[in-house]
Design a protein around this motif. Structure first.
Motif, PDB file in Angstrom:
ATOM      1  N   LEU A   1      94.527  52.498  10.892  1.00  0.00           N
ATOM      2  CA  LEU A   1      95.703  53.045  11.561  1.00  0.00           C
ATOM      3  C   LEU A   1      95.918  54.504  11.179  1.00  0.00           C
ATOM      4  CD1 LEU A   1      98.120  50.037  11.018  1.00  0.00           C
ATOM      5  CD2 LEU A   1      97.004  50.691  13.169  1.00  0.00           C
ATOM      6  N   ARG A   2      96.403  55.276  12.145  1.00  0.00           N
ATOM      7  CA  ARG A   2      96.768  56.676  11.913  1.00  0.00           C
ATOM      8  C   ARG A   2      98.279  56.805  12.031  1.00  0.00           C
ATOM      9  NH1 ARG A   2      93.488  59.730  16.297  1.00  0.00           N
ATOM     10  NH2 ARG A   2      94.821  61.424  15.564  1.00  0.00           N
ATOM     11  N   ASP A   3      98.841  57.764  11.309  1.00  0.00           N
ATOM     12  CA  ASP A   3     100.279  58.031  11.367  1.00  0.00           C
ATOM     13  C   ASP A   3     100.581  59.006  12.493  1.00  0.00           C
ATOM     14  OD1 ASP A   3     101.466  56.586   9.109  1.00  0.00           O
ATOM     15  OD2 ASP A   3     100.146  57.835   7.900  1.00  0.00           O
ATOM     16  N   PHE A   4     101.560  58.641  13.330  1.00  0.00           N
ATOM     17  CA  PHE A   4     101.960  59.498  14.437  1.00  0.00           C
ATOM     18  C   PHE A   4     103.447  59.818  14.442  1.00  0.00           C
ATOM     19  CE2 PHE A   4      98.076  57.445  15.973  1.00  0.00           C
ATOM     20  CZ  PHE A   4      97.350  58.556  16.378  1.00  0.00           C
ATOM     21  N   GLY A   5     104.263  59.012  13.807  1.00  0.00           N
ATOM     22  CA  GLY A   5     105.704  59.200  13.847  1.00  0.00           C
ATOM     23  C   GLY A   5     106.189  60.268  12.887  1.00  0.00           C
ATOM     24  N   GLY A   6     107.448  60.652  13.049  1.00  0.00           N
ATOM     25  CA  GLY A   6     108.070  61.626  12.177  1.00  0.00           C
ATOM     26  C   GLY A   6     108.411  61.073  10.809  1.00  0.00           C
TER      27      GLY A   6
END
Length: 157
Positions: free
Chosen positions: A21-26
């Motif tokens: 998984l990659r982080d996309f949120g703030g």
């Protein structure tokens, strides 16, 4: 709370989501009680879920790992923030990543894809998922940060 410390203290009680998984949120770190959606290339059930009060929950979406259509975009992510969701984890793709990165919402996904999903009302909500080598149940507790995602049967301190 961080996932490494939780693993050190509660290893026997945790399940680690083994997905790239990659982080996309703030928000990079988030936690909450789990609600689930299972749907393939149709985000109708995701739309329903984020339109409800989130109460600090985390929505876990099993999109079958598809990278052909995005299960979450900026409009649904904004709705999730408005309704008090802590985060969204997508076993699949999202879109509008730059806009989502500006929101106070944790978002993890496999990748991005600019193509939206069909809206055919397919999928199921609050069902048991088997993703990333673990079982994820509605009502489980989830903690996520830059090191990964851990899941337990109940909230841990």
């Amino acid at each position: 709370m961080n996932t490494c410390d939780l693993c050190d203290r509660h290893e026997a009680m945790l399940r680690v989501l083994a997905l790239p998984l990659r982080d996309f949120g703030g928000r990079l770190a988030f936690q909450g009680t789990v609600s689930t959606v299972s749907a393939f290339e149709d985000n109708s059930r995701v739309r329903e879920a984020v339109a409800e009060p989130g109460l600090g929950r985390v929505l876990v979406v099993d999109g079958g790992g598809s990278l052909r259509r995005a299960m979450l975009g900026d409009m649904l992510a904004e709705k999730a923030v408005e309704n008090g969701w802590s985060g969204v984890i997508v076993h699949g793709a999202i879109r509008d990543s730059a806009a989502i990165g500006q929101l106070a919402l944790g978002v993890k996904a496999l990748a991005t894809c600019p193509m939206k999903t069909e809206k055919l009302g397919r999928g199921e909500r609050d069902v048991v998922l088997a993703i990333g080598g673990v079982v994820v149940r509605p009502g489980d507790w989830l903690c996520a940060d830059g090191d990964g995602v851990v899941i337990a049967d109940h909230a841990l301190a």
